[in-house]
Design a protein around this motif. Structure first.
Motif, PDB file in Angstrom:
ATOM      1  N   GLU A 201       0.834  -1.205   0.000  1.00 38.87           N
ATOM      2  CA  GLU A 201       0.000   0.000   0.000  1.00 38.87           C
ATOM      3  C   GLU A 201       0.869   1.255   0.000  1.00 38.87           C
ATOM      4  N   PHE A 202       1.944   1.232   0.805  1.00 37.05           N
ATOM      5  CA  PHE A 202       2.876   2.360   0.847  1.00 37.05           C
ATOM      6  C   PHE A 202       3.523   2.561  -0.522  1.00 37.05           C
ATOM      7  N   ALA A 203       3.950   1.456  -1.140  1.00 43.79           N
ATOM      8  CA  ALA A 203       4.602   1.545  -2.449  1.00 43.79           C
ATOM      9  C   ALA A 203       3.640   2.103  -3.492  1.00 43.79           C
ATOM     10  N   GLY A 204       2.369   1.707  -3.428  1.00 44.03           N
ATOM     11  CA  GLY A 204       1.403   2.212  -4.385  1.00 44.03           C
ATOM     12  C   GLY A 204       1.173   3.705  -4.242  1.00 44.03           C
ATOM     13  N   ARG A 205       1.297   4.196  -3.018  1.00 37.16           N
ATOM     14  CA  ARG A 205       1.061   5.616  -2.772  1.00 37.16           C
ATOM     15  C   ARG A 205       2.249   6.482  -3.168  1.00 37.16           C
ATOM     16  N   TRP A 206       3.465   5.973  -2.967  1.00 35.37           N
ATOM     17  CA  TRP A 206       4.668   6.798  -3.156  1.00 35.37           C
ATOM     18  C   TRP A 206       5.486   6.427  -4.386  1.00 35.37           C
ATOM     19  N   PHE A 207       5.289   5.230  -4.913  1.00 30.63           N
ATOM     20  CA  PHE A 207       6.095   4.780  -6.061  1.00 30.63           C
ATOM     21  C   PHE A 207       5.159   4.315  -7.177  1.00 30.63           C
ATOM     22  N   GLY A 208       4.532   5.239  -7.842  1.00 32.96           N
ATOM     23  CA  GLY A 208       3.529   4.870  -8.833  1.00 32.96           C
ATOM     24  C   GLY A 208       4.125   4.459 -10.169  1.00 32.96           C
ATOM     25  N   GLY A 209       3.581   3.395 -10.741  1.00 34.45           N
ATOM     26  CA  GLY A 209       3.922   3.010 -12.102  1.00 34.45           C
ATOM     27  C   GLY A 209       5.259   2.312 -12.250  1.00 34.45           C
ATOM     28  N   THR A 210       5.435   1.711 -13.408  1.00 34.13           N
ATOM     29  CA  THR A 210       6.690   1.040 -13.766  1.00 34.13           C
ATOM     30  C   THR A 210       7.574   2.013 -14.536  1.00 34.13           C
ATOM     31  N   LEU A 211       8.810   2.137 -14.114  1.00 33.81           N
ATOM     32  CA  LEU A 211       9.730   3.069 -14.756  1.00 33.81           C
ATOM     33  C   LEU A 211      10.518   2.379 -15.857  1.00 33.81           C
TER      34      LEU A 211
ATOM     35  N   GLY B 106       4.196  -0.077   7.044  1.00 34.45           N
ATOM     36  CA  GLY B 106       3.941   1.010   6.117  1.00 34.45           C
ATOM     37  C   GLY B 106       4.348   2.382   6.610  1.00 34.45           C
ATOM     38  N   LEU B 107       5.232   2.439   7.632  1.00 32.08           N
ATOM     39  CA  LEU B 107       5.704   3.742   8.099  1.00 32.08           C
ATOM     40  C   LEU B 107       6.631   4.399   7.089  1.00 32.08           C
ATOM     41  N   GLY B 108       7.355   3.592   6.339  1.00 27.68           N
ATOM     42  CA  GLY B 108       8.291   4.121   5.357  1.00 27.68           C
ATOM     43  C   GLY B 108       8.969   2.973   4.633  1.00 27.68           C
ATOM     44  N   TRP B 109       9.829   3.335   3.671  1.00 30.76           N
ATOM     45  CA  TRP B 109      10.620   2.315   2.996  1.00 30.76           C
ATOM     46  C   TRP B 109      11.958   2.196   3.710  1.00 30.76           C
ATOM     47  N   GLY B 110      12.666   1.105   3.478  1.00 24.14           N
ATOM     48  CA  GLY B 110      13.974   0.932   4.100  1.00 24.14           C
ATOM     49  C   GLY B 110      14.755  -0.173   3.436  1.00 24.14           C
TER      50      GLY B 110
ATOM     51  N   TRP C 172      11.882  13.190   5.767  1.00 18.95           N
ATOM     52  CA  TRP C 172      10.833  12.552   6.577  1.00 18.95           C
ATOM     53  C   TRP C 172      11.338  11.183   7.004  1.00 18.95           C
ATOM     54  N   ARG C 173      11.882  11.128   8.240  1.00 16.29           N
ATOM     55  CA  ARG C 173      12.579   9.924   8.694  1.00 16.29           C
ATOM     56  C   ARG C 173      12.015   9.401  10.002  1.00 16.29           C
ATOM     57  N   HIS C 174      11.913   8.081  10.075  1.00 17.99           N
ATOM     58  CA  HIS C 174      11.556   7.409  11.322  1.00 17.99           C
ATOM     59  C   HIS C 174      12.809   6.702  11.845  1.00 17.99           C
ATOM     60  N   HIS C 175      13.202   6.978  13.072  1.00 13.11           N
ATOM     61  CA  HIS C 175      14.387   6.359  13.672  1.00 13.11           C
ATOM     62  C   HIS C 175      13.949   5.165  14.515  1.00 13.11           C
ATOM     63  N   VAL C 176      14.349   3.964  14.094  1.00  9.54           N
ATOM     64  CA  VAL C 176      13.964   2.730  14.786  1.00  9.54           C
ATOM     65  C   VAL C 176      15.240   1.926  15.047  1.00  9.54           C
ATOM     66  N   PRO C 177      15.754   1.939  16.297  1.00  5.98           N
ATOM     67  CA  PRO C 177      17.104   1.425  16.569  1.00  5.98           C
ATOM     68  C   PRO C 177      17.227  -0.062  16.862  1.00  5.98           C
ATOM     69  N   THR C 178      16.345  -0.897  16.317  1.00  8.05           N
ATOM     70  CA  THR C 178      16.539  -2.346  16.407  1.00  8.05           C
ATOM     71  C   THR C 178      16.266  -2.948  15.036  1.00  8.05           C
ATOM     72  N   SER C 179      16.952  -4.025  14.713  1.00  2.38           N
ATOM     73  CA  SER C 179      16.771  -4.651  13.412  1.00  2.38           C
ATOM     74  C   SER C 179      15.347  -5.174  13.242  1.00  2.38           C
ATOM     75  N   GLU C 180      14.821  -5.811  14.297  1.00  2.00           N
ATOM     76  CA  GLU C 180      13.465  -6.352  14.215  1.00  2.00           C
ATOM     77  C   GLU C 180      12.442  -5.228  14.128  1.00  2.00           C
ATOM     78  N   GLY C 181      12.619  -4.172  14.927  1.00  2.00           N
ATOM     79  CA  GLY C 181      11.712  -3.040  14.881  1.00  2.00           C
ATOM     80  C   GLY C 181      11.761  -2.309  13.558  1.00  2.00           C
ATOM     81  N   PHE C 182      12.950  -2.229  12.969  1.00  2.58           N
ATOM     82  CA  PHE C 182      13.128  -1.617  11.652  1.00  2.58           C
ATOM     83  C   PHE C 182      12.273  -2.352  10.625  1.00  2.58           C
ATOM     84  N   LEU C 183      12.395  -3.686  10.600  1.00  5.42           N
ATOM     85  CA  LEU C 183      11.625  -4.492   9.655  1.00  5.42           C
ATOM     86  C   LEU C 183      10.128  -4.341   9.896  1.00  5.42           C
ATOM     87  N   ASP C 184       9.718  -4.380  11.158  1.00  3.76           N
ATOM     88  CA  ASP C 184       8.290  -4.252  11.476  1.00  3.76           C
ATOM     89  C   ASP C 184       7.752  -2.896  11.032  1.00  3.76           C
ATOM     90  N   SER C 185       8.576  -1.849  11.136  1.00  3.77           N
ATOM     91  CA  SER C 185       8.148  -0.508  10.725  1.00  3.77           C
ATOM     92  C   SER C 185       7.919  -0.444   9.220  1.00  3.77           C
TER      93      SER C 185
END
Length: 321
Positions: free
Chosen positions: A186-196, A257-261, A240-253
Motif C-alpha cells: 500500500e505504501f509503495a502504491g502511494r509513493w512509487f507509482g507506475g513502472t519506470l 507502512g511507516l516508510g521504505w527501508g 521525513w525519517r523514522h528512527h527505529v534502533p533495532t533490526s526487528e523493529g526496523f523491519l516491522d516498521s
C-alpha cells in the motif's frame, strides 16, 4: 612486554611494563574512577593513583583523561588492549594447567552489527561446543564502527565492514550481506507509482520517488538508505525519517507502512514471496562485505568462536555474493 627503542624520563632504558601497573590501569578504565578501581583491587585510591602515574612516567605518555568517567587516551588504549589480551592468555594458561576450578565460564566479548545479530550470527554461535563453557558479551554496533571497539580493546573480536586489520588483529572475509529496498504494498502504491523505464533515466526518476517518500533509518548515523538513493543517481533519502534502533523493529516498521527501508534479504525473503513486502526498485540490491577480526592470540576460546562464525556466515552470506 619488551619495549625496545624507548627510554624512561630519567634516561634509564625502558625494559618492561610492570604487570601490576598495567592491571591497575585496566581496572580504572573499566570501573570509571580511581576510587572504584581501588575497591575492586582491594588497595587504596592513593595506591591506584601512584601506579597509574608510575606507568605514565615509564611510558612517557599520558594514558588517562581525568574525567568522569575516566577515559583512556590513544596511548592508553594500547596498554588497555595489552592488559585484556594478557588476562585472556593468563586464563587460558590456568585452564590448560588444571589450575582453574572450572566453575566460572570463559567470557568472550564480541562487537556485531544489528542485522547480523538478528539473522545469522546467533545460530553461528550455537555451533560452538558447549563443553567449552563460554560466556558471551555481545556489543551491538554498526559494522562500520565495530572496529573502533576492537581498537580500544573493549572487545576481543568483531564483525566489521573493513578489510583493514586493526593493530594486533587478524582478519578473515565472511561474505556479503545483501540488502534490498523494501516497502509495504500500500505504501509503495502511494509513493512509487507506475513502472519506470530501464536505464539511468528510470533510476533517477525512482531516486526522486525515494527522496520524497518517508524512510525508516536505524539511528542518526545510519546513512545506508541515503547511499542507496545516491547509487540511483539522487542526492539521498528524504527528510521525513523514522528512527527505529533495532533490526526487528526496523523491519516491522517497514511492513507496517511507516516508510521504505533497506532490509537484509535474509529477513525480507519470505515477506517478499508472501506479498507482505514489495521492491520499489527491483533488481537493485546493495551488498555489504563483512569481515571477522579478532585478537592475534593462541586462545582456544577465540579459535572455536572464529570457526563457528566463519562456518555460519558461509551458509548464509556466501550465496549472496
Amino acid at each position: 612486554m619488551k619495549m625496545s627503542g624507548a627510554e624512561a624520563p630519567d634516561g634509564r632504558g625502558l625494559a618492561e611494563l610492570p604487570l601490576d601497573q598495567v592491571r591497575t590501569l585496566l581496572a580504572v578504565v573499566d570501573e570509571g574512577t580511581f576510587d572504584a578501581a581501588a575497591h575492586v583491587l582491594h588497595v587504596t585510591p592513593s595506591a591506584v593513583s601512584q601506579r597509574v602515574k608510575a606507568l605514565e612516567q615509564r611510558t612517557g605518555r599520558v594514558l588517562l583523561t581525568r574525567t568522569r568517567p575516566v577515559r583512556a587516551t590513544e596511548s592508553g588504549e594500547v596498554v588497555v588492549r595489552f592488559a585484556r589480551q594478557l588476562a585472556r592468555l593468563e586464563k587460558d594458561a590456568r585452564e590448560e594447567l588444571g589450575m582453574s576450578a572450572g566453575v566460572e565460564p570463559t567470557r568472550v566479548s564480541i562487537a556485531v552489527n544489528a542485522d547480523s545479530l538478528a539473522t545469522w550470527f546467533l545460530p553461528a554461535l550455537g555451533r560452538v561446543p558447549a563443553e567449552l563453557r563460554l560466556s558471551y558479551e555481545l556489543r551491538r554496533e554498526d559494522e562500520s564502527h565495530t572496529a573502533t571497539l576492537l581498537r580500544e580493546g573493549r572487545v576481543m573480536a568483531a564483525v566489521t565492514s573493513s578489510p583493514d586489520p586493526v593493530t594486533g588483529c587478524s582478519v578473515r572475509a565472511l561474505g556479503r550481506m545483501r540488502y534490498v529496498a523494501a516497502a509495504a504494498p500500500e505504501f509503495a502504491g502511494r509513493w512509487f507509482g507506475g513502472t519506470l523505464p530501464a536505464g539511468p533515466g528510470g533510476d533517477r526518476a525512482r531516486a526522486e520517488d525515494f527522496a520524497r517518500a518517508p524512510v525508516v533509518v536505524f539511528d542518526r548515523r545510519d546513512d545506508f538508505q541515503d547511499l542507496f538513493v545516491r547509487r540511483l543517481g539522487g542526492r539521498g533519502a528524504g527528510a521525513w525519517r523514522h528512527h527505529v534502533p533495532t533490526s526487528e523493529g526496523f523491519l516491522d516498521s517497514v511492513v507496517a507502512g511507516l516508510g521504505w527501508g533497506m532490509v537484509p534479504v535474509a529477513q525480507a525473503g519470505g515477506l517478499l514471496r508472501s506479498g507482505a513486502l514489495t521492491e520499489p526498485a527491483p533488481g537493485r540490491p546493495l551488498d555489504v562485505p563483512l569481515y571477522w577480526q579478532q585478537w592475534k592470540l593462541d586462545s582456544p576460546a577465540l579459535a572455536a568462536v572464529a570457526r563457528a562464525v566463519v562456518a555460519g556466515a558461509e551458509e548464509v552470506l556466501r550465496g549472496e555474493e
